[in-house]
Design an enzyme around this catalytic site. Structure first.
Site, PDB file in Angstrom:
ATOM      1  N   VAL A 113      13.593  -2.179 -11.457  1.00 15.38           N
ATOM      2  CA  VAL A 113      14.624  -3.128 -11.894  1.00 15.38           C
ATOM      3  C   VAL A 113      14.034  -4.006 -12.984  1.00 15.38           C
ATOM      4  O   VAL A 113      12.912  -4.498 -12.862  1.00 15.38           O
ATOM      5  CB  VAL A 113      15.081  -4.007 -10.713  1.00 15.38           C
ATOM      6  CG1 VAL A 113      15.957  -5.159 -11.212  1.00 15.38           C
ATOM      7  CG2 VAL A 113      15.816  -3.167  -9.693  1.00 15.38           C
ATOM      8  N   ALA A 131       5.204  -3.945   9.194  1.00 17.78           N
ATOM      9  CA  ALA A 131       6.177  -2.865   9.148  1.00 17.78           C
ATOM     10  C   ALA A 131       7.320  -3.027  10.172  1.00 17.78           C
ATOM     11  O   ALA A 131       8.489  -2.859   9.811  1.00 17.78           O
ATOM     12  CB  ALA A 131       5.463  -1.523   9.334  1.00 17.78           C
ATOM     13  N   GLU A 170     -10.564  -4.245   9.168  1.00 18.49           N
ATOM     14  CA  GLU A 170     -10.542  -2.782   9.185  1.00 18.49           C
ATOM     15  C   GLU A 170     -11.367  -2.205   8.032  1.00 18.49           C
ATOM     16  O   GLU A 170     -12.084  -1.220   8.203  1.00 18.49           O
ATOM     17  CB  GLU A 170      -9.089  -2.293   9.172  1.00 18.49           C
ATOM     18  CG  GLU A 170      -8.422  -2.676  10.506  1.00 18.49           C
ATOM     19  CD  GLU A 170      -6.967  -2.280  10.646  1.00 18.49           C
ATOM     20  OE1 GLU A 170      -6.559  -1.962  11.780  1.00 18.49           O
ATOM     21  OE2 GLU A 170      -6.228  -2.307   9.644  1.00 18.49           O
ATOM     22  N   GLY A 172      13.597  -0.481  -3.544  1.00 21.39           N
ATOM     23  CA  GLY A 172      12.358  -0.465  -2.780  1.00 21.39           C
ATOM     24  C   GLY A 172      12.467   0.428  -1.564  1.00 21.39           C
ATOM     25  O   GLY A 172      13.308   0.205  -0.697  1.00 21.39           O
ATOM     26  N   GLY A 199      10.172   1.011   0.838  1.00 17.92           N
ATOM     27  CA  GLY A 199       9.154   0.751   1.855  1.00 17.92           C
ATOM     28  C   GLY A 199       9.775   0.880   3.235  1.00 17.92           C
ATOM     29  O   GLY A 199      10.813   1.524   3.410  1.00 17.92           O
ATOM     30  N   PHE A 200       9.150   0.257   4.227  1.00 19.00           N
ATOM     31  CA  PHE A 200       9.658   0.383   5.594  1.00 19.00           C
ATOM     32  C   PHE A 200      11.089  -0.121   5.728  1.00 19.00           C
ATOM     33  O   PHE A 200      11.930   0.520   6.350  1.00 19.00           O
ATOM     34  CB  PHE A 200       8.738  -0.371   6.559  1.00 19.00           C
ATOM     35  CG  PHE A 200       7.414   0.295   6.758  1.00 19.00           C
ATOM     36  CD1 PHE A 200       7.317   1.457   7.501  1.00 19.00           C
ATOM     37  CD2 PHE A 200       6.260  -0.223   6.186  1.00 19.00           C
ATOM     38  CE1 PHE A 200       6.100   2.096   7.689  1.00 19.00           C
ATOM     39  CE2 PHE A 200       5.027   0.402   6.371  1.00 19.00           C
ATOM     40  CZ  PHE A 200       4.950   1.559   7.116  1.00 19.00           C
ATOM     41  N   GLY A 201      11.383  -1.294   5.105  1.00 17.95           N
ATOM     42  CA  GLY A 201      12.723  -1.860   5.223  1.00 17.95           C
ATOM     43  C   GLY A 201      13.774  -1.033   4.504  1.00 17.95           C
ATOM     44  O   GLY A 201      14.840  -0.729   5.057  1.00 17.95           O
ATOM     45  N   ASP A 213       8.716  -7.913   2.997  1.00 14.84           N
ATOM     46  CA  ASP A 213       7.711  -8.850   2.487  1.00 14.84           C
ATOM     47  C   ASP A 213       8.244  -9.728   1.360  1.00 14.84           C
ATOM     48  O   ASP A 213       7.589 -10.702   0.978  1.00 14.84           O
ATOM     49  CB  ASP A 213       6.489  -8.085   1.974  1.00 14.84           C
ATOM     50  CG  ASP A 213       5.686  -7.450   3.095  1.00 14.84           C
ATOM     51  OD1 ASP A 213       6.058  -7.650   4.266  1.00 14.84           O
ATOM     52  OD2 ASP A 213       4.702  -6.762   2.803  1.00 14.84           O
TER      53      ASP A 213
END
Lengths: 427, 427
Positions: free
Chosen positions: B82, B319, B174, B14, B16-18, B303
């Protein structure tokens, strides 16, 4: 009932270069205009290959149609396709079930790529005419590099790193140049399991030379410029088969997983709606004033029409020709409504041709001046930015190009659509 | 065999941000890194609603993963998913058939939107987590206006001009703000067959107020700001059914053709791969050092993980939290390899929260300062541009926003995918 509903109703089918130009030229005429397109956007097709090549985003070269004609208060934009036309009733049936009555009809529905009787090649060799075509090709190109990175089989990797482009016209040349630069400049240093020197970009042309519409010395320069970018140019090679394993060129076989088709076009079926006489590519054989034979209230323009210039040569399927035709038809309609004598004959003015090879070379032929090399490239850039629509897109595309020019980095390297990590063979 | 193949192998699933933060923090560590993602790009999810709202292009908020870690010579990026994990062998099986052995594994696979047992609502009320979700929602919104323009039935037109957003968190707020501005500012003057005053944007929240994670006075300001944009805010309304005709709120029925889901998330199935204990939303109940219970070599972050802060409150799925966790895990890995005592416990630092309502109002809560209004909006803009990756994207997004701010015009109003002029109900 408002008076404009009584006005002469011009229905324009297709909001490409010809259709939009005609609608704008009729903005202050005493007519009602309906602009029908199956997309909600007008597309700047000459730069579509840059979307396929990850340099530009789709929205950089596409504008909402209704935004383009927002100022024409007499114009209504509708999203939809034509299903059939009843010329006696002067009425067309749309894909969403409504009928639209017209007084004057303009068919400007463009063209698709064609496989000359080999439609079974399409899944393996996609062509480039729509945004979806471009993002599909972008996906295939980027996926090939990803597959090469995760493959342990040298033959498989070589096939993934071989890119075959069929057709040596401007689109093929521009695609080959952009893929070569993508590999050797943008992606350099980002893969660990293969070397970019393994990449082969091969441009295949059946005829004796690439860019047959250009003067021979300019085409020869383009070939050298391609070869400097490590593109292999194969002229006099006829494709005999495309399949999942690659391209067959008679005896020769080229193992590749990415084949791109830039070899031919077929007009949209507008001719069939009115059973009109067409040439072999499906273009309607129009009268000298661009009306359909036997239908003085129906005009056919752009890539859908077979138009000849004053020397009897086919007018090419390029944006300037479509725009000139759109303006001409608007003039005819205005003259008819004013009870003046409309111009009898469309005269094509060749504004010149340009093609670019990567980001430092181009060829330009305006007739009175012919250029090649770096200066031609800057000229190519300025001309294309000039013809883009709207200050914002000009600014954004100019910035994107300068960014690529200086850093080599491209902004739209996304594998999108279909949601999964599987490669699609076809749409 | 090169020495790096002997190094400790960290596999990060993954990007993403992490995941990206962890990979970058390990760039100069004595490890080999493999970064596996089913996409070829890292996505800046906080601005995804702007793609759905036609303000930004997908490529403005997405970057090729391999380009982000290009400088980390010890990192290999692979495209794939995976399928399963064999923790005894310390090996994972990928969707493309290869197996990857790891010494340390980091699962950072994110979350999807969830329907709390009502998965049958998804076709009618799509959620917003991926680029494809965003272009699908963009398509639905733009298509609704097109359908309204070509409809002759007042009830049908009203349903097309009604937009229901379910969920009053930041994403819902938003989305509602951007759709209201799209209608009343960007699209004004472009349609001929209806008036934009017929448009209804309705934000539905089951709880007593919107933005429950913000202080009450900021949330109250946000509600007023939405109402100034003509958004109807329905709190204390529980959705009981979504279908092709609209939304049911108990007795009440809202006829609409466009429902957007912003009401809940479900973690990715990473927990199931190792049969780990999870909370109700599928988040893995990790140890204080973010390892999976019973698997000291497996970390779960972002997440996908249920992490608690020092007060025992669930760390939010934002994030900054994922990035802090990524950096923390990199620190633990480094300490372990250096035979030092690794930190025992992850401490979450709340960097504050921001939400924007249209293009002139926002709320900001940094703890030490709380702001609302125009100044908060500018701050919101600067913070988001700061956290975008790369000079080019910062420049492009800043320009796009200034352009929208001044002219109201948005750049990415395209109905794409699926190639036809038909509206899709689902992906």
């Amino acid at each position: 009932m408002p008076p404009e509903s009584l006005a002469h109703h011009v229905v324009i089918v297709g909001a490409g270069f010809g259709g939009v130009e005609a609608a704008r030229a009729l903005a202050d005429a005493p007519v009602r205009i309906t602009l029908l397109d199956r997309r909600n956007y007008h597309l700047f097709q000459p730069l579509l290959y840059q979307v396929a090549g990850t340099a530009l985003a789709p929205s950089d070269i596409a504008w909402p149609i209704r935004s383009l004609v927002r100022g024409a208060k007499n114009a209504t934009t509708l999203l939809g396709e034509v299903v059939s036309i009843d010329a006696r009733q002067k009425r067309l049936l749309t894909s969403y079930g409504a009928t639209i009555d017209y007084d004057t009809l303009m068919l400007a529905t463009g063209a698709r790529h064609a496989y000359f009787g080999h439609d079974d090649w399409e899944p393996y060799a996609p062509g480039l005419k729509t945004i979806e075509d471009a993002t599909h090709i972008r996906r295939n190109i980027l996926f090939a590099f990803e597959e090469a990175e995760r493959s342990n089989n040298p033959a498989e990797r070589a096939a993934y790193l071989t890119f075959a482009i069929i057709g040596g016209g401007p689109t093929g040349v521009e695609l080959a140049g952009t893929i070569a630069e993508l590999a050797h400049e943008t992606l350099r240093g980002e893969f660990r399991n293969f070397n970019m020197d393994e990449v082969r970009v091969i441009l295949i042309e059946a005829g004796p030379r690439i860019l047959p519409s250009f003067k021979e010395h300019l085409a020869a320069y383009a070939k050298r410029a391609l070869e400097r970018l490590k593109v292999e140019v194969l002229t006099d090679h006829m494709v005999t088969e495309c399949d999942a394993g690659g391209v067959h060129l008679g005896e020769k076989h080229l193992a590749t997983r990415t084949i791109l088709w830039a070899a031919g076009v077929q007009a949209s079926p507008a001719g069939a709606w009115l059973d009109l006489p067409c040439d072999r590519a499906g273009r309607v054989l129009v009268e000298p004033d661009l009306t359909a034979p036997g239908f003085p209230d129906v005009f056919v323009i752009g890539d859908t029409a077979h138009v000849e210039d004053d020397e009897g040569t086919l007018v090419p399927g390029v944006a300037p020709a479509a725009k000139q035709e759109g303006r001409f038809v608007a003039e005819v309609i205005r003259a008819r409504l004013a009870d003046k004598t409309p111009p009898e004959r469309f005269h094509y003015k060749n504004d010149g041709s340009l093609a670019t090879i990567g980001k430092r070379a181009a060829i330009v032929d305006f007739g009175w001046v012919r250029l090649r090399g770096r200066l031609a490239w800057w000229l190519w850039g300025f001309v294309h930015i000039f013809f883009l629509i709207g200050v914002r897109n000009r600014l954004m595309v100019a910035l994107s190009w300068l960014w690529i020019y200086w850093t080599g980095q491209r902004s739209a390297r996304l594998i999108t659509q279909s949601g999964s990590e599987e490669r699609e063979v076809s749409d």
